[in-house]
Design an enzyme around this catalytic site. Structure first.
Site, PDB file in Angstrom:
ATOM      1  N   GLU A 362       6.740   6.791  11.902  1.00  0.00           N
ATOM      2  CA  GLU A 362       5.301   6.878  11.575  1.00  0.00           C
ATOM      3  C   GLU A 362       5.062   7.620  10.256  1.00  0.00           C
ATOM      4  O   GLU A 362       4.098   8.376  10.106  1.00  0.00           O
ATOM      5  CB  GLU A 362       4.492   7.448  12.744  1.00  0.00           C
ATOM      6  CG  GLU A 362       4.583   6.517  13.937  1.00  0.00           C
ATOM      7  CD  GLU A 362       3.375   6.448  14.824  1.00  0.00           C
ATOM      8  OE1 GLU A 362       2.304   6.928  14.452  1.00  0.00           O
ATOM      9  OE2 GLU A 362       3.518   5.870  15.913  1.00  0.00           O
ATOM     10  N   GLY A 363       5.977   7.368   9.318  1.00  0.00           N
ATOM     11  CA  GLY A 363       5.920   7.987   8.004  1.00  0.00           C
ATOM     12  C   GLY A 363       6.863   9.176   7.959  1.00  0.00           C
ATOM     13  O   GLY A 363       6.693  10.135   8.706  1.00  0.00           O
TER      14      GLY A 363
HETATM   15  N1  CAA Z   1      -7.054   5.088   5.194  1.00  0.00           N
HETATM   16  C1  CAA Z   1      -7.751   4.067   4.620  1.00  0.00           C
HETATM   17  N2  CAA Z   1      -7.334   3.443   3.487  1.00  0.00           N
HETATM   18  C2  CAA Z   1      -6.188   3.887   2.930  1.00  0.00           C
HETATM   19  C3  CAA Z   1      -5.429   4.949   3.472  1.00  0.00           C
HETATM   20  C4  CAA Z   1      -5.903   5.566   4.650  1.00  0.00           C
HETATM   21  N3  CAA Z   1      -5.261   6.582   5.224  1.00  0.00           N
HETATM   22  N4  CAA Z   1      -4.349   5.168   2.709  1.00  0.00           N
HETATM   23  C5  CAA Z   1      -4.414   4.285   1.706  1.00  0.00           C
HETATM   24  N5  CAA Z   1      -5.532   3.506   1.825  1.00  0.00           N
HETATM   25  C6  CAA Z   1      -6.002   2.438   0.944  1.00  0.00           C
HETATM   26  C7  CAA Z   1      -6.209   2.988  -0.476  1.00  0.00           C
HETATM   27  O1  CAA Z   1      -7.498   3.510  -0.632  1.00  0.00           O
HETATM   28  C8  CAA Z   1      -5.981   1.757  -1.333  1.00  0.00           C
HETATM   29  O2  CAA Z   1      -7.164   0.994  -1.328  1.00  0.00           O
HETATM   30  P1  CAA Z   1      -7.561   0.006  -2.572  1.00  0.00           P
HETATM   31  O3  CAA Z   1      -6.538  -1.068  -2.608  1.00  0.00           O
HETATM   32  O4  CAA Z   1      -8.927  -0.476  -2.233  1.00  0.00           O
HETATM   33  O5  CAA Z   1      -7.519   0.881  -3.798  1.00  0.00           O
HETATM   34  C9  CAA Z   1      -4.914   0.988  -0.552  1.00  0.00           C
HETATM   35  O6  CAA Z   1      -4.982   1.446   0.798  1.00  0.00           O
HETATM   36  C10 CAA Z   1      -3.526   1.205  -1.107  1.00  0.00           C
HETATM   37  O7  CAA Z   1      -3.286   2.613  -1.041  1.00  0.00           O
HETATM   38  P2  CAA Z   1      -2.146   3.329  -1.902  1.00  0.00           P
HETATM   39  O8  CAA Z   1      -2.211   2.855  -3.322  1.00  0.00           O
HETATM   40  O9  CAA Z   1      -2.216   4.787  -1.619  1.00  0.00           O
HETATM   41  O10 CAA Z   1      -0.830   2.677  -1.235  1.00  0.00           O
HETATM   42  P3  CAA Z   1       0.700   2.999  -1.477  1.00  0.00           P
HETATM   43  O11 CAA Z   1       1.434   1.716  -1.540  1.00  0.00           O
HETATM   44  O12 CAA Z   1       0.875   3.952  -2.621  1.00  0.00           O
HETATM   45  O13 CAA Z   1       1.144   3.681  -0.095  1.00  0.00           O
HETATM   46  C11 CAA Z   1       1.556   5.436   1.455  1.00  0.00           C
HETATM   47  C12 CAA Z   1       0.627   4.856   0.386  1.00  0.00           C
HETATM   48  C13 CAA Z   1       0.798   6.639   2.020  1.00  0.00           C
HETATM   49  C14 CAA Z   1       2.873   5.900   0.885  1.00  0.00           C
HETATM   50  C15 CAA Z   1       1.773   4.391   2.565  1.00  0.00           C
HETATM   51  O14 CAA Z   1       2.526   3.302   2.103  1.00  0.00           O
HETATM   52  C16 CAA Z   1       2.465   4.933   3.805  1.00  0.00           C
HETATM   53  O15 CAA Z   1       1.851   5.607   4.627  1.00  0.00           O
HETATM   54  N6  CAA Z   1       3.785   4.614   4.001  1.00  0.00           N
HETATM   55  C17 CAA Z   1       4.493   4.951   5.219  1.00  0.00           C
HETATM   56  C18 CAA Z   1       4.471   3.820   6.206  1.00  0.00           C
HETATM   57  C19 CAA Z   1       4.663   4.296   7.624  1.00  0.00           C
HETATM   58  O16 CAA Z   1       4.162   5.329   8.026  1.00  0.00           O
HETATM   59  N7  CAA Z   1       5.370   3.497   8.413  1.00  0.00           N
HETATM   60  C20 CAA Z   1       5.537   3.813   9.790  1.00  0.00           C
HETATM   61  C21 CAA Z   1       5.928   2.610  10.543  1.00  0.00           C
HETATM   62  S1  CAA Z   1       5.136   2.445  12.092  1.00  0.00           S
HETATM   63  C22 CAA Z   1       6.032   3.343  13.212  1.00  0.00           C
HETATM   64  O17 CAA Z   1       6.922   4.073  12.898  1.00  0.00           O
HETATM   65  C23 CAA Z   1       5.523   3.144  14.582  1.00  0.00           C
HETATM   66  C24 CAA Z   1       6.489   3.323  15.690  1.00  0.00           C
HETATM   67  O18 CAA Z   1       6.818   2.340  16.327  1.00  0.00           O
HETATM   68  C25 CAA Z   1       6.935   4.665  16.116  1.00  0.00           C
END
Ligand code: CAA
Length: 378
Positions: A362-363
């Site tokens: 989850e990140g």
């Molecule tokens: N809420 C709403 N919108 C959001 C947001 C949030 N928390 N975070 C980003 N956004 C929106 C941004 O505003 C942006 O919008 P626009 O396109 O309109 O400008 C868009 O999303 C893109 O955002 P970023 O440019 O910040 O995106 P990024 O590619 O740089 O990624 C990141 C940001 C925080 C690194 C994200 O990719 C991330 O969280 N990565 C980790 C993924 C993850 O947690 N995976 C877990 C897998 S699931 C799991 O593990 C479940 C399980 O089974 C246990």
């Protein structure tokens, strides 16, 4: 923020603790050893309302709020971390459908997740080459005359062999995060196949599989939210999910510390209980302090979410701190147990194995720090 629990919150904690102590904790070591998915235990959680703690009662949820959800997760994880992650992802799926689904999608799936008719829900975002960077995913969804066809490969899918419904992310548009959409795919849909379960370090009673989407056809109304809105749906769901994983880490740490304190009282060396020695007292003191700090961070994030405030950075702080503290605490408690910490007769080694993944899924911790820093700098 009120530190006293409301009646509802206290009831949820009592309910979760009673079930966890009576049913889950006695089974946890065997479930881990036998790598057995806890189907009946999950059914019991559903009957107690714990598969949809923050889901509207009209959809079969407990409607008890986010703080109650975090507290319930802590209780369940204290007994069995594998059961807790299954509960956490199922709650996350039920919440995301409640929030973004159409009336029909909500009515079709959410009551089944909350009641236990579905053993679990799955969140199919990650891929073999798209983990921290879901914006680079390769799974595609193409429009057909009457719906969509999904093709691709998902990785690390919690409960993937048992889920009644999956939220599956796929590319429907151009590159990057704006080209992604989310779909609801029922378990058993032709073309969706779960692969061999992963042979994991910990959480051995949870099910983690790769999922292949091989010309998987779904109807037009399987789209969750709007086309192109998938990434934001994933991020919003994960903001909440991270409170769940922080709470899981806190539950594991609590169990680990409790076992360590018991052992420190009973174990005698050089004529004294080892708890009489300062070296051991410091391990306990540091662990208790870190555990309480983690708990405060997680409850603050839960409280903010429940109040309708922005909580992404606070959820990330709770997740990174609670998960890293859990690794430190469980590692210390193995050390405190000496040789007995290294064998399966005591729960200390399971706690350490189970805690380890909380800084990854989850990140990762690194991603949480990106989220926190971006919020601070913007
Ligand atoms: N809420 C709403 N919108 C959001 C947001 C949030 N928390 N975070 C980003 N956004 C929106 C941004 O505003 C942006 O919008 P626009 O396109 O309109 O400008 C868009 O999303 C893109 O955002 P970023 O440019 O910040 O995106 P990024 O590619 O740089 O990624 C990141 C940001 C925080 C690194 C994200 O990719 C991330 O969280 N990565 C980790 C993924 C993850 O947690 N995976 C877990 C897998 S699931 C799991 O593990 C479940 C399980 O089974 C246990």
């Amino acid at each position: 923020m009120d530190l006293e629990l409301t009646e509802t919150q206290a009831l949820v904690v009592r309910t979760a603790r009673e079930y966890a102590e009576r049913v889950i904790r006695p089974a946890a070591a065997d479930l881990d050893r036998e790598e057995r998915f806890p189907r009946e235990i999950l059914q019991g959680l559903a009957e107690l309302g714990l598969m949809g703690v923050n889901v509207p009662s009209a959809l079969g949820g407990a409607e008890a709020g986010v703080v109650a959800y975090a507290l319930a997760m802590m209780e369940v994880a204290r007994a069995c971390a594998s059961t807790a992650v299954t509960m956490s992802v199922t709650n996350m799926v039920a919440e995301v459908i409640s929030r973004f689904g159409t009336e029909e999608q909500r009515a079709r799936y959410v009551p089944r997740l909350c009641s236990g008719e579905y053993a679990a829900g799955s969140f199919a975002l990650s891929e073999p080459e798209a983990g921290s960077d879901p914006g680079s995913m390769r799974t595609v969804a193409e429009r057909t005359e009457d719906g969509w066809v999904l093709r691709g490969q998902k990785q690390w899918i919690t409960s993937g062999a048992y889920a009644g419904v999956f939220v599956v992310w796929a590319r429907t548009g151009g590159p990057g995060t704006r080209g992604l959409s989310a779909f609801l795919v029922e378990g058993g849909t032709e073309g969706l196949r779960a692969g061999k379960p992963e042979d994991k370090l910990g959480l051995r009673a949870s099910n983690t599989v790769p999922i292949t989407l091989d010309d998987c056809r779904v109807p037009a109304d399987a789209l969750l939210g709007s086309e192109g809105e998938g990434f934001k749906i994933a991020m919003m769901a994960l903001d909440g999910g991270r409170i769940g994983i922080a709470s899981q880490a806190i539950g594991i740490s609590t169990a680990s510390l409790e076992a360590g304190v018991d052992y420190a009282r009973q174990r005698k060396q050089f004529g004294h209980a080892i708890g009489d020695y300062q070296a051991i007292q410091w391990m306990i003191a540091d662990s208790r302090t870190e555990l309480d700090a983690a708990r405060m961070l997680a409850l603050r994030a839960a409280y903010l979410k429940e109040s309708g405030a922005v909580f992404s950075a606070e959820a990330a702080m709770a997740k990174v701190y609670a998960s890293e503290a859990a690794v430190r605490i469980t590692n210390r408690m193995v050390q405190l147990h000496g040789g007995y910490g290294y064998v399966r007769d005591f729960p200390a080694e399971r706690h350490l194995r189970d805690a380890r993944v909380t800084t990854i899924y989850e990140g990762t911790s690194e991603i949480q720090r990106i989220v926190i820093a971006r919020h601070a700098l913007r």
